[in-house]
Design an enzyme around this catalytic site. Sequence first.
Site, mmCIF file in Angstrom:
data_model
loop_
_atom_site.group_PDB
_atom_site.id
_atom_site.type_symbol
_atom_site.label_atom_id
_atom_site.label_comp_id
_atom_site.label_asym_id
_atom_site.label_seq_id
_atom_site.Cartn_x
_atom_site.Cartn_y
_atom_site.Cartn_z
ATOM 1 N N ASN A 94 16.469 0.750 17.544
ATOM 2 C CA ASN A 94 15.149 0.126 17.412
ATOM 3 C C ASN A 94 14.980 -0.843 18.579
ATOM 4 O O ASN A 94 15.550 -1.928 18.572
ATOM 5 C CB ASN A 94 15.063 -0.617 16.065
ATOM 6 C CG ASN A 94 13.752 -1.374 15.928
ATOM 7 O OD1 ASN A 94 12.818 -1.154 16.699
ATOM 8 N ND2 ASN A 94 13.682 -2.268 14.952
ATOM 9 N N LYS A 144 12.388 -2.398 19.471
ATOM 10 C CA LYS A 144 11.413 -3.473 19.195
ATOM 11 C C LYS A 144 10.468 -3.643 20.394
ATOM 12 O O LYS A 144 10.111 -2.662 21.036
ATOM 13 C CB LYS A 144 12.130 -4.774 18.838
ATOM 14 C CG LYS A 144 13.191 -4.587 17.757
ATOM 15 C CD LYS A 144 13.668 -5.881 17.199
ATOM 16 C CE LYS A 144 14.853 -5.632 16.276
ATOM 17 N NZ LYS A 144 15.197 -6.780 15.463
ATOM 18 N N HIS A 176 9.692 -2.404 8.441
ATOM 19 C CA HIS A 176 10.706 -3.279 9.040
ATOM 20 C C HIS A 176 10.426 -4.717 8.610
ATOM 21 O O HIS A 176 9.268 -5.127 8.481
ATOM 22 C CB HIS A 176 10.672 -3.156 10.567
ATOM 23 C CG HIS A 176 11.860 -3.807 11.217
ATOM 24 N ND1 HIS A 176 11.923 -5.169 11.422
ATOM 25 C CD2 HIS A 176 13.030 -3.302 11.657
ATOM 26 C CE1 HIS A 176 13.090 -5.458 11.978
ATOM 27 N NE2 HIS A 176 13.782 -4.346 12.136
ATOM 28 N N GLU A 189 10.430 -7.370 10.152
ATOM 29 C CA GLU A 189 9.566 -8.134 11.070
ATOM 30 C C GLU A 189 8.094 -7.809 10.816
ATOM 31 O O GLU A 189 7.224 -8.669 10.975
ATOM 32 C CB GLU A 189 9.977 -7.849 12.525
ATOM 33 C CG GLU A 189 11.290 -8.554 12.856
ATOM 34 C CD GLU A 189 12.162 -7.868 13.886
ATOM 35 O OE1 GLU A 189 11.673 -6.975 14.600
ATOM 36 O OE2 GLU A 189 13.359 -8.203 13.964
ATOM 37 N N GLU A 227 18.574 -3.279 5.399
ATOM 38 C CA GLU A 227 18.735 -4.306 6.426
ATOM 39 C C GLU A 227 18.564 -5.681 5.791
ATOM 40 O O GLU A 227 17.431 -6.144 5.608
ATOM 41 C CB GLU A 227 17.668 -4.136 7.505
ATOM 42 C CG GLU A 227 17.695 -2.805 8.207
ATOM 43 C CD GLU A 227 17.086 -2.897 9.594
ATOM 44 O OE1 GLU A 227 17.829 -2.702 10.553
ATOM 45 O OE2 GLU A 227 15.888 -3.213 9.712
ATOM 46 N N GLY A 263 19.369 -9.606 13.866
ATOM 47 C CA GLY A 263 19.260 -10.391 15.095
ATOM 48 C C GLY A 263 19.962 -11.740 15.038
ATOM 49 O O GLY A 263 19.773 -12.588 15.902
ATOM 50 N N SER A 304 22.713 -6.647 12.898
ATOM 51 C CA SER A 304 23.777 -7.055 13.830
ATOM 52 C C SER A 304 24.927 -6.048 13.910
ATOM 53 O O SER A 304 26.090 -6.432 14.043
ATOM 54 C CB SER A 304 24.293 -8.453 13.483
ATOM 55 O OG SER A 304 23.249 -9.402 13.602
HETATM 56 C C1 PEP Z 1 16.740 -4.265 13.433
HETATM 57 O O1 PEP Z 1 15.851 -4.920 13.931
HETATM 58 O O2 PEP Z 1 16.450 -3.256 12.773
HETATM 59 C C2 PEP Z 1 18.119 -4.714 13.619
HETATM 60 C C3 PEP Z 1 19.027 -4.255 12.834
HETATM 61 O O3 PEP Z 1 18.342 -5.617 14.640
HETATM 62 P P1 PEP Z 1 19.794 -6.175 15.115
HETATM 63 O O4 PEP Z 1 20.705 -5.000 15.222
HETATM 64 O O5 PEP Z 1 19.527 -6.850 16.404
HETATM 65 O O6 PEP Z 1 20.241 -7.112 14.027
#
Ligand code: PEP
Length: 264
Positions: free
Chosen positions: A19, A21, A107, A109, A179, A185, A225
């Site tokens: 992803n 973003k 997501h 976000e 998630e 992040g 992460s």
């Molecule tokens: C994400 O945004 O779906 C995500 C898992 O980000 P990160 O791996 O940076 O935590």
Amino acid sequence: MQNNIIYTTMSRTPIIAANWKMNIGPAEARAFLAAFKEEKLCECKGVEKVVVPPFVTIPAVVETLNGCSCLGVGAQDVSDHDNGAFTGEVSTAMLTELGCRYVVLGHSERRQYHGETNAYINKKIHKALSAGLIPIYCIGETLEQREGGQLEQVLRTQVTDGLAGLTPEQVAGLVIAYEPVWAIGTGKTASAADAQSAHAFIRSVVAEIFGEDAASKVRIQYGGSVKPANAAELMSQPDIDGALVGGAALKADSFAAIIRAAAV
Ligand code: PEP
């Protein structure tokens, strides 16, 4: 958290999705794909590999891949409408015309910054499926919810409301991304045991609503992460079927290392 039946992973191909973003424009994407090619992962069977660029980068990715099916392409969102006066939105037909096969929906976000609700995301999931796109449906709890003992309730509601009205066959064919919001992040990853426990719970809720066949087939990715150092342990859990990766998928070599961890 109660651990229910552990369903066999035998028939589920892990899926690793990058992803990006709001990162990586067209020129940078071409460079990424050139570096990714050097990793020689096309022969890496047994793992589905996907990149999810910003909308404007999708054509450059598809052109650069030049028909190579080694990497699937997805979008980060889609409209719940077909066309019309929806400024800033992109339709399912536009995505399929570009060559997208996947779409990330819900997501955290988008839930956080754009007020997306389970009901709204549900409409998008229906729209995506009717266009032949594979939704990657993101769910997960905030730290407050986890610490407040609401984890199971939050996940149950996200599964129930987000997937409402789908057939067991449709659920079997989509991807759920678990998630935990506090892990996205932040550099904090759920322990493999905690992630497995949440995944098993999600699968048990899918079984209750859509039946055991759908539950044993639906792929549940972990996201939050994920990096080369923790990917293998996470991927070795029986109910974890791949990863949705943000930060660590912005560089071809670390994305490739995570793919390799899922393939063993
Ligand atoms: C994400 O945004 O779906 C995500 C898992 O980000 P990160 O791996 O940076 O935590």
